[in-house]
Design a protein around this motif. Structure first.
Motif, short mmCIF file in Angstrom:
data_model
loop_
_atom_site.label_atom_id
_atom_site.label_comp_id
_atom_site.label_asym_id
_atom_site.label_seq_id
_atom_site.Cartn_x
_atom_site.Cartn_y
_atom_site.Cartn_z
N ASN A 186 0.83 -1.21 0.00
CA ASN A 186 0.00 0.00 0.00
C ASN A 186 0.86 1.26 0.00
O ASN A 186 2.08 1.22 0.12
N ARG A 187 0.19 2.38 -0.12
CA ARG A 187 0.88 3.68 -0.19
C ARG A 187 1.68 3.95 1.08
O ARG A 187 2.78 4.49 1.03
N ALA A 188 1.15 3.54 2.23
CA ALA A 188 1.85 3.77 3.50
C ALA A 188 3.20 3.05 3.51
O ALA A 188 4.18 3.57 4.04
N ARG A 189 3.25 1.88 2.93
CA ARG A 189 4.52 1.13 2.86
C ARG A 189 5.52 1.87 1.98
O ARG A 189 6.70 1.98 2.31
N VAL A 190 5.05 2.40 0.86
CA VAL A 190 5.93 3.15 -0.03
C VAL A 190 6.44 4.40 0.67
O VAL A 190 7.63 4.73 0.58
N VAL A 191 5.59 5.09 1.39
CA VAL A 191 6.00 6.29 2.14
C VAL A 191 7.05 5.92 3.18
O VAL A 191 8.05 6.62 3.35
N GLN A 192 6.85 4.81 3.88
CA GLN A 192 7.82 4.36 4.88
C GLN A 192 9.18 4.10 4.23
O GLN A 192 10.22 4.48 4.76
N ILE A 193 9.18 3.46 3.07
CA ILE A 193 10.43 3.19 2.36
C ILE A 193 11.07 4.50 1.92
O ILE A 193 12.29 4.69 2.09
N LEU A 194 10.29 5.43 1.39
CA LEU A 194 10.83 6.72 0.95
C LEU A 194 11.47 7.48 2.10
O LEU A 194 12.57 8.03 1.96
N ARG A 195 10.81 7.51 3.22
CA ARG A 195 11.31 8.28 4.37
C ARG A 195 12.55 7.65 5.00
O ARG A 195 13.33 8.35 5.64
N SER A 196 12.73 6.36 4.82
CA SER A 196 13.88 5.69 5.44
C SER A 196 15.04 5.47 4.46
O SER A 196 16.04 4.88 4.83
N THR A 197 14.91 5.96 3.24
CA THR A 197 15.95 5.77 2.23
C THR A 197 16.86 6.99 2.17
O THR A 197 16.40 8.11 1.95
N LYS A 198 18.14 6.75 2.35
CA LYS A 198 19.12 7.84 2.29
C LYS A 198 19.23 8.34 0.85
O LYS A 198 19.23 7.56 -0.08
N GLY A 199 19.29 9.65 0.69
CA GLY A 199 19.39 10.26 -0.63
C GLY A 199 18.06 10.72 -1.19
O GLY A 199 18.02 11.37 -2.22
N GLY A 232 14.70 13.00 -0.69
CA GLY A 232 14.22 14.15 0.06
C GLY A 232 12.71 14.31 -0.09
O GLY A 232 12.10 13.80 -1.03
N ARG A 233 12.14 15.00 0.87
CA ARG A 233 10.70 15.26 0.86
C ARG A 233 10.47 16.76 0.80
O ARG A 233 11.16 17.53 1.44
N LEU A 250 0.46 18.38 -0.19
CA LEU A 250 0.89 16.99 -0.33
C LEU A 250 2.40 16.91 -0.15
O LEU A 250 3.12 17.87 -0.40
N ASP A 251 2.87 15.73 0.25
CA ASP A 251 4.30 15.48 0.30
C ASP A 251 4.75 15.00 -1.06
O ASP A 251 4.14 14.12 -1.66
N GLY A 252 5.81 15.60 -1.57
CA GLY A 252 6.42 15.16 -2.81
C GLY A 252 7.81 14.63 -2.51
O GLY A 252 8.49 15.11 -1.60
N TYR A 253 8.23 13.62 -3.22
CA TYR A 253 9.52 12.99 -2.98
C TYR A 253 10.40 13.14 -4.21
O TYR A 253 9.93 13.08 -5.33
#
Length: 92
Positions: free
Chosen positions: A42-55, A57-58, A73-76
């Protein structure tokens, strides 16, 4: 292993873009690359991965709805692919 593969695919999609992307749009792009919704999660899992990935930004993005209301909205975005690559080298 699945988590690492998904993370690498996310980075590939972010690297191909010149502007921030929302998590919802990113899930759609990942599906377009051949990954299944079940594999991505789900989207929450993708957000978790994005926030924990070095390099990665949000940033905050404003968008306007059909009736004129404004949403934030948050953009990555991939800020530094070299930082991600160095961090990925530490994975076992």
């Amino acid at each position: 292993m699945r988590h690492k593969t998904l993370r690498r695919r996310i980075i590939a999609v972010l690297a191909s873009l010149n502007e921030p992307i929302t998590a919802v749009a990113l899930v759609d792009r990942l599906i377009e690359t051949g990954l299944s919704q079940r594999y991505i999660g789900n989207r929450a899992r993708v957000v978790q991965i994005l926030r924990s990935t070095k390099g990665v930004g949000r940033t905050r993005m404003n968008t306007t709805g059909l009736q004129g209301e404004t949403y934030t909205l948050d953009g990555y975005v991939l800020e530094d692919e070299e930082v991600f690559s160095a961090w990925a080298q530490t994975w076992k």
